[in-house]
Scaffold this motif. Structure first.
Motif, PDB file in Angstrom:
ATOM      1  N   SER A   1       7.682  -3.368   3.243  1.00 16.21           N
ATOM      2  CA  SER A   1       8.439  -3.699   4.386  1.00 16.21           C
ATOM      3  C   SER A   1       8.024  -3.063   5.341  1.00 16.21           C
ATOM      4  O   SER A   1       7.574  -3.399   6.439  1.00 16.21           O
ATOM      5  N   VAL A   2       7.879  -1.538   5.128  1.00 15.07           N
ATOM      6  CA  VAL A   2       8.170  -0.356   6.402  1.00 15.07           C
ATOM      7  C   VAL A   2       6.505  -0.187   6.567  1.00 15.07           C
ATOM      8  O   VAL A   2       6.783   0.219   7.565  1.00 15.07           O
ATOM      9  N   LYS A   3       5.594  -0.590   5.446  1.00 15.57           N
ATOM     10  CA  LYS A   3       4.171  -0.229   6.123  1.00 15.57           C
ATOM     11  C   LYS A   3       3.949  -1.048   6.740  1.00 15.57           C
ATOM     12  O   LYS A   3       3.316  -0.953   7.359  1.00 15.57           O
ATOM     13  N   LEU A   4       4.246  -2.632   6.465  1.00 14.29           N
ATOM     14  CA  LEU A   4       3.743  -3.663   7.285  1.00 14.29           C
ATOM     15  C   LEU A   4       4.395  -3.041   8.907  1.00 14.29           C
ATOM     16  O   LEU A   4       4.150  -3.382   9.380  1.00 14.29           O
ATOM     17  N   LEU A   5       5.593  -2.384   8.913  1.00 11.24           N
ATOM     18  CA  LEU A   5       6.451  -2.272   9.998  1.00 11.24           C
ATOM     19  C   LEU A   5       5.298  -1.297  10.653  1.00 11.24           C
ATOM     20  O   LEU A   5       5.224  -0.507  12.197  1.00 11.24           O
ATOM     21  N   LEU A   6       4.845  -0.544  10.816  1.00  8.59           N
ATOM     22  CA  LEU A   6       3.716   1.098  10.470  1.00  8.59           C
ATOM     23  C   LEU A   6       2.845   0.377  11.490  1.00  8.59           C
ATOM     24  O   LEU A   6       1.877   1.195  12.082  1.00  8.59           O
TER      25      LEU A   6
ATOM     26  N   ALA B   1      11.593   6.708   6.009  1.00 12.52           N
ATOM     27  CA  ALA B   1      12.093   5.227   5.777  1.00 12.52           C
ATOM     28  C   ALA B   1      10.167   5.054   4.649  1.00 12.52           C
ATOM     29  O   ALA B   1      11.451   4.513   3.233  1.00 12.52           O
ATOM     30  N   GLU B   2       9.614   5.697   4.036  1.00 10.28           N
ATOM     31  CA  GLU B   2       8.571   4.507   3.337  1.00 10.28           C
ATOM     32  C   GLU B   2       8.713   5.782   3.176  1.00 10.28           C
ATOM     33  O   GLU B   2       8.403   5.774   1.339  1.00 10.28           O
ATOM     34  N   ARG B   3       8.265   7.480   2.791  1.00  9.06           N
ATOM     35  CA  ARG B   3       8.066   8.411   1.884  1.00  9.06           C
ATOM     36  C   ARG B   3       9.928   8.639   1.265  1.00  9.06           C
ATOM     37  O   ARG B   3       9.864   8.646  -0.084  1.00  9.06           O
ATOM     38  N   ALA B   4      11.508   8.253   2.056  1.00  8.85           N
ATOM     39  CA  ALA B   4      12.237   8.122   0.581  1.00  8.85           C
ATOM     40  C   ALA B   4      12.381   6.669  -0.016  1.00  8.85           C
ATOM     41  O   ALA B   4      12.739   7.311  -0.890  1.00  8.85           O
TER      42      ALA B   4
ATOM     43  N   SER C   1       0.870  -3.404  -7.919  1.00 12.51           N
ATOM     44  CA  SER C   1       1.409  -2.209  -6.748  1.00 12.51           C
ATOM     45  C   SER C   1       2.651  -2.848  -5.577  1.00 12.51           C
ATOM     46  O   SER C   1       2.687  -1.856  -4.439  1.00 12.51           O
ATOM     47  N   THR C   2       2.883  -3.194  -5.789  1.00 11.84           N
ATOM     48  CA  THR C   2       3.661  -4.015  -4.876  1.00 11.84           C
ATOM     49  C   THR C   2       5.573  -2.893  -5.061  1.00 11.84           C
ATOM     50  O   THR C   2       5.722  -3.066  -6.545  1.00 11.84           O
ATOM     51  N   THR C   3       6.353  -2.682  -3.861  1.00 12.47           N
ATOM     52  CA  THR C   3       6.985  -1.792  -4.119  1.00 12.47           C
ATOM     53  C   THR C   3       8.302  -2.206  -2.613  1.00 12.47           C
ATOM     54  O   THR C   3       7.137  -2.365  -1.839  1.00 12.47           O
ATOM     55  N   PRO C   4       9.196  -1.757  -3.009  1.00  7.71           N
ATOM     56  CA  PRO C   4      10.217  -2.088  -1.616  1.00  7.71           C
ATOM     57  C   PRO C   4       9.791  -1.469  -0.485  1.00  7.71           C
ATOM     58  O   PRO C   4       9.834  -2.465   0.607  1.00  7.71           O
ATOM     59  N   ASN C   5       8.830  -0.396   0.135  1.00  4.98           N
ATOM     60  CA  ASN C   5       8.641  -0.528   0.105  1.00  4.98           C
ATOM     61  C   ASN C   5       7.490  -0.353   1.873  1.00  4.98           C
ATOM     62  O   ASN C   5       7.256  -0.169   2.434  1.00  4.98           O
TER      63      ASN C   5
END
Length: 284
Positions: free
Chosen positions: A169-174, A51-54, A163-167
């Motif tokens: 949140s995914v990075k945080l979950l990782l 999800a982070e990559r996509a 640098s902020t991007t929608p992903n």
């Protein structure tokens, strides 16, 4: 209006414009570990990395968000943002409550347009504010100049806006120690997988994210995200206790790959934030 007031309003706009793009979250978890935790976590991390990559590769999306931050503010933001080379795009931000809305109301408007470009972002305010800035309706915030805002945290504001991007949140979950799959749900008519996890700020490996959490006074957080069948983030819900109060943000993402427009306002109608502060400070 005194120079200190211009500076205070400008800082609030810098912080809340950033909040319109991203936020950090917190909640408690009561789940107890089981024997299959390691395997489940491995599957969850693999799915989140996809999800982070996509999401990162999609390069742009339509964004709608609502944010509440204690008694400081409540706001909505919507527009299209791109992140192929830092954040670019345009958001319409509306202040719906809190002290920020009260301040904006005194300036004759409770909404503004924010345009993000590679070297700076621009905020358009109302006519009443323009009366205090030599008729300039736009304020330009150079990212490098944000170093001077709010002491040492200014540099962080500049970094985050670039640098902020929608992903994120995914990075945080990782970084979560208890990331888990909640189930399959429908979000605005689209089937999505709901993921949730509690994140300890000390465990966040991304240096910029870890610094953001520390400066907001967040030690523990939770991120809930919904990922569609193309591995794209389509919704997030974030909640936290920060130094400015309880933070709650919900964001929806759609139209990935949409065209992004962010034109520089006319130079004749634009004032540089630092220049405006200096002029107000020396005014009799």
């Amino acid at each position: 209006m005194q120079g200190t007031t211009v500076r205070r309003v400008g800082l609030v706009l810098a912080m809340t414009t950033l909040t319109g793009v991203t936020a950090c979250t917190s909640q408690d978890s009561s789940d107890s570990p089981g024997r299959d935790d390691r395997a489940a976590r491995g599957r969850a991390l693999a799915a989140l990395r996809s999800a982070e990559r996509a999401t990162d590769s999609a390069r742009s999306a339509r964004v709608e968000s609502t944010t509440t931050m204690g008694s400081l503010m409540s706001m909505t933001a919507d527009g299209t943002l791109g992140w192929s080379e830092g954040i670019t795009g345009t958001l319409t931000i509306r202040y719906t409550g809190g002290t920020v809305a009260d301040t904006m109301r005194r300036l004759g408007t409770t909404s503004m347009e924010a345009r993000y470009l590679p070297e700076a972002y621009y905020a358009r305010l109302g006519e009443k504010f323009a009366e205090q800035t030599g008729g300039k309706r736009w304020i330009r915030y150079a990212y490098e100049d944000l170093d001077a805002l709010a002491g040492g945290s200014g540099a962080h504001l500049g970094d985050q806006m670039r640098s902020t991007t929608p992903n994120q949140s995914v990075k945080l979950l990782l970084s979560s120690g208890d990331v888990r799959k909640v189930g399959e749900e429908t979000v605005r008519g689209r089937t999505a997988t709901h993921w949730s996890g509690t994140v300890a700020a000390a465990d966040v490996t991304d240096a910029a994210l870890r610094k953001q959490l520390a400066e907001a006074g967040v030690t523990t957080e939770t991120v809930d995200i919904w990922v569609d069948r193309r591995n794209l983030l389509i919704k997030k819900v974030e909640k936290a206790r920060t130094t400015t109060g309880r933070l709650t943000q919900t964001a929806h993402y759609a139209d990935y790959g949409a065209p992004v427009r962010a034109e520089r306002p006319p130079a004749s109608d634009t004032g540089d934030f630092e220049d405006l502060v200096r002029k107000q400070s020396v005014a009799p």
